[in-house]
Scaffold this motif. Structure first.
Motif, PDB file in Angstrom:
ATOM      1  N   ALA A  39       0.888  -1.165   0.196  1.00  0.00           N
ATOM      2  CA  ALA A  39       0.127   0.033   0.000  1.00  0.00           C
ATOM      3  C   ALA A  39       0.724   1.257   0.007  1.00  0.00           C
ATOM      4  CB  ALA A  39      -0.830  -0.161   1.218  1.00  0.00           C
ATOM      5  N   TRP A  46      -1.910   5.034  -7.010  1.00  0.00           N
ATOM      6  CA  TRP A  46      -2.899   4.149  -7.354  1.00  0.00           C
ATOM      7  C   TRP A  46      -2.258   3.302  -8.201  1.00  0.00           C
ATOM      8  CZ3 TRP A  46      -8.733   4.848  -6.843  1.00  0.00           C
ATOM      9  CH2 TRP A  46      -8.848   5.652  -5.747  1.00  0.00           C
ATOM     10  N   MET A  62       0.247   0.721  -6.952  1.00  0.00           N
ATOM     11  CA  MET A  62      -0.570  -0.415  -6.350  1.00  0.00           C
ATOM     12  C   MET A  62      -1.235  -1.232  -7.140  1.00  0.00           C
ATOM     13  SD  MET A  62      -1.848   1.475  -2.674  1.00  0.00           S
ATOM     14  CE  MET A  62      -2.521   3.282  -3.534  1.00  0.00           C
ATOM     15  N   ASN A  98      -0.413  -5.227  -7.073  1.00  0.00           N
ATOM     16  CA  ASN A  98      -1.454  -6.024  -6.286  1.00  0.00           C
ATOM     17  C   ASN A  98      -2.190  -6.737  -7.358  1.00  0.00           C
ATOM     18  OD1 ASN A  98      -1.342  -5.603  -3.339  1.00  0.00           O
ATOM     19  ND2 ASN A  98      -1.232  -3.412  -4.134  1.00  0.00           N
ATOM     20  N   GLY A 155      -8.460   4.953   2.197  1.00  0.00           N
ATOM     21  CA  GLY A 155      -7.761   3.560   1.815  1.00  0.00           C
ATOM     22  C   GLY A 155      -8.081   3.169   0.258  1.00  0.00           C
ATOM     23  N   TYR A 174      -5.566   1.305  -2.341  1.00  0.00           N
ATOM     24  CA  TYR A 174      -5.167   0.071  -1.730  1.00  0.00           C
ATOM     25  C   TYR A 174      -6.557  -0.911  -1.696  1.00  0.00           C
ATOM     26  CZ  TYR A 174      -3.257  -3.537   1.170  1.00  0.00           C
ATOM     27  OH  TYR A 174      -3.059  -4.990   1.644  1.00  0.00           O
ATOM     28  N   LYS A 203      -6.967  -4.093  -4.087  1.00  0.00           N
ATOM     29  CA  LYS A 203      -7.347  -5.532  -3.442  1.00  0.00           C
ATOM     30  C   LYS A 203      -8.621  -6.202  -3.637  1.00  0.00           C
ATOM     31  CE  LYS A 203      -3.371  -6.672  -1.025  1.00  0.00           C
ATOM     32  NZ  LYS A 203      -2.753  -7.807  -1.638  1.00  0.00           N
ATOM     33  N   ARG A 246       3.589   2.197   3.747  1.00  0.00           N
ATOM     34  CA  ARG A 246       2.465   3.040   3.555  1.00  0.00           C
ATOM     35  C   ARG A 246       2.495   4.445   3.766  1.00  0.00           C
ATOM     36  NH1 ARG A 246      -3.626   0.727   4.522  1.00  0.00           N
ATOM     37  NH2 ARG A 246      -4.574   2.303   2.953  1.00  0.00           N
TER      38      ARG A 246
END
Length: 251
Positions: free
Chosen positions: A87, A101, A104, A108, A146, A149, A153, A191
Motif C-alpha cells: 500500500a 494508485w 498499487m 497487487n 484507503g 489500496y 485488493k 504506506r
C-alpha cells in the motif's frame, strides 16, 4: 516422487518470508522471489542451514518478460503463493496521487496476473496444483483513506473468484487468504512513506495484532489440506479487530 515445489512472491520480508519458512518446514522446496537479492539470499541460506531446500530468484512481478523467463527456468511448480503487494498513502480519493494508485494496481493486480498466467501451465501439469492469492480485508470492505489500496485488493479478490470458476474441473485449487491487521516490519512504514511514528500509531493500544507468522500458519494449513479440500476464502483478523474500522484499543 520428487519434492513438491512452492513459489512465493514477495518473499524477502514479512508474510512472504514467514510463509517460505512454514512451507519449507512442511517439506516443500521453496522458491523465493522478490526484488531484493540480499534478503532473498540470506533467507535461502537460513533455510538451507536448517536442513530445508530453498532457492532465491530476484524477480519484479510487474516485469512480464522477467516473469516469463523465471517461469521457463522452473522444472516444476506445485504451489504458487501470490503474496507480493503493498500500500502507498492514506490520502482521500479527492487528494490521492494517481501514480500511487497505478503503482498499487501494478503490483497487487497485474503482478498477480503475470505470475499466475506464467506458472499456470506448470501448476496444471503437476496434477495437483494450488494457487494462493494473498488479498486483504481491504478487498472485501472499504474505509476512508484507503481508496487506492482497497481498489487494488478488490482486484486481487476478484482474480481469485474468477480463477476458481475458470479452473473448475482442472487439478488446480484457488485459495484466497484475506488478512486484517497484521504488524510486520515494513507494510505500514512503506504506506506512510517511511514515517515510523505514523506507522506505529496504526497499532497503538492494540494488544495483539496479527503477526506474519500467524498468516504463514494459515497459508501452510490451507495448502496442506487434502487435495479435494479447497479453502475458497479465509479471513484472518486479530481478536481486537471486528472490521476494517472497528478496533479495540486499550488505554
Amino acid at each position: 516422487m520428487s519434492t513438491r515445489t512452492a513459489v512465493i512472491t514477495g518473499a524477502s520480508s514479512g508474510i512472504g518470508a514467514a510463509t517460505a519458512r512454514k512451507l519449507a518446514e512442511a517439506g516443500f522446496h521453496v522458491v523465493l522471489t522478490a526484488r531484493r537479492a540480499d534478503r532473498l539470499e540470506a533467507l535461502a541460506k537460513e533455510l538451507a542451514a536448517a536442513g530445508h531446500s530453498a532457492a532465491a530468484h530476484v524477480l519484479d512481478v510487474t516485469d512480464r518478460a522477467a516473469v516469463d523467463a523465471f517461469a521457463a527456468s522452473l522444472p516444476r511448480c506445485d504451489v504458487l503463493v501470490d503474496n507480493a503487494g503493498g500500500a502507498l498513502g492514506t490520502e482521500p480519493v479527492a487528494a490521492a496521487d494517481p501514480a500511487d494508485w497505478r503503482a498499487m494496481y501494478e503490483v497487487n493486480v497485474i503482478g498477480v496476473l503475470n505470475v499466475t498466467q506464467a506458472l499456470l501451465p506448470a501448476l496444471t501439469a503437476s496434477g495437483d496444483g494450488t494457487i494462493v492469492i494473498m488479498s486483504s480485508t481491504a478487498g472485501l470492505a472499504t474505509y476512508e483513506g484507503g481508496g487506492g489500496y482497497v481498489a487494488a485488493k478488490h482486484g486481487s479478490h476478484v482474480i481469485a473468484e474468477t480463477l476458481r470458476l475458470e479452473l473448475n474441473g482442472t487439478p488446480v485449487r484457488v485459495i484466497e487468504i484475506a488478512p486484517g491487521m497484521v504488524r510486520t516490519e515494513e507494510f505500514a512504514v512503506t504506506r506512510f512513506r517511511g514515517d515510523a511514528d505514523r506507522a506505529a500509531a496504526v497499532y497503538q493500544g492494540v494488544a495483539e495484532p496479527l503477526t506474519a507468522e500467524d498468516i504463514a500458519d494459515t497459508v501452510s494449513w490451507a495448502v496442506t489440506r487434502p487435495s479435494h479440500v479447497n479453502i475458497d476464502l479465509l479471513v484472518v483478523r486479530p481478536r481486537a479487530q471486528a472490521s476494517n474500522y472497528k478496533v479495540h484499543r486499550e488505554q
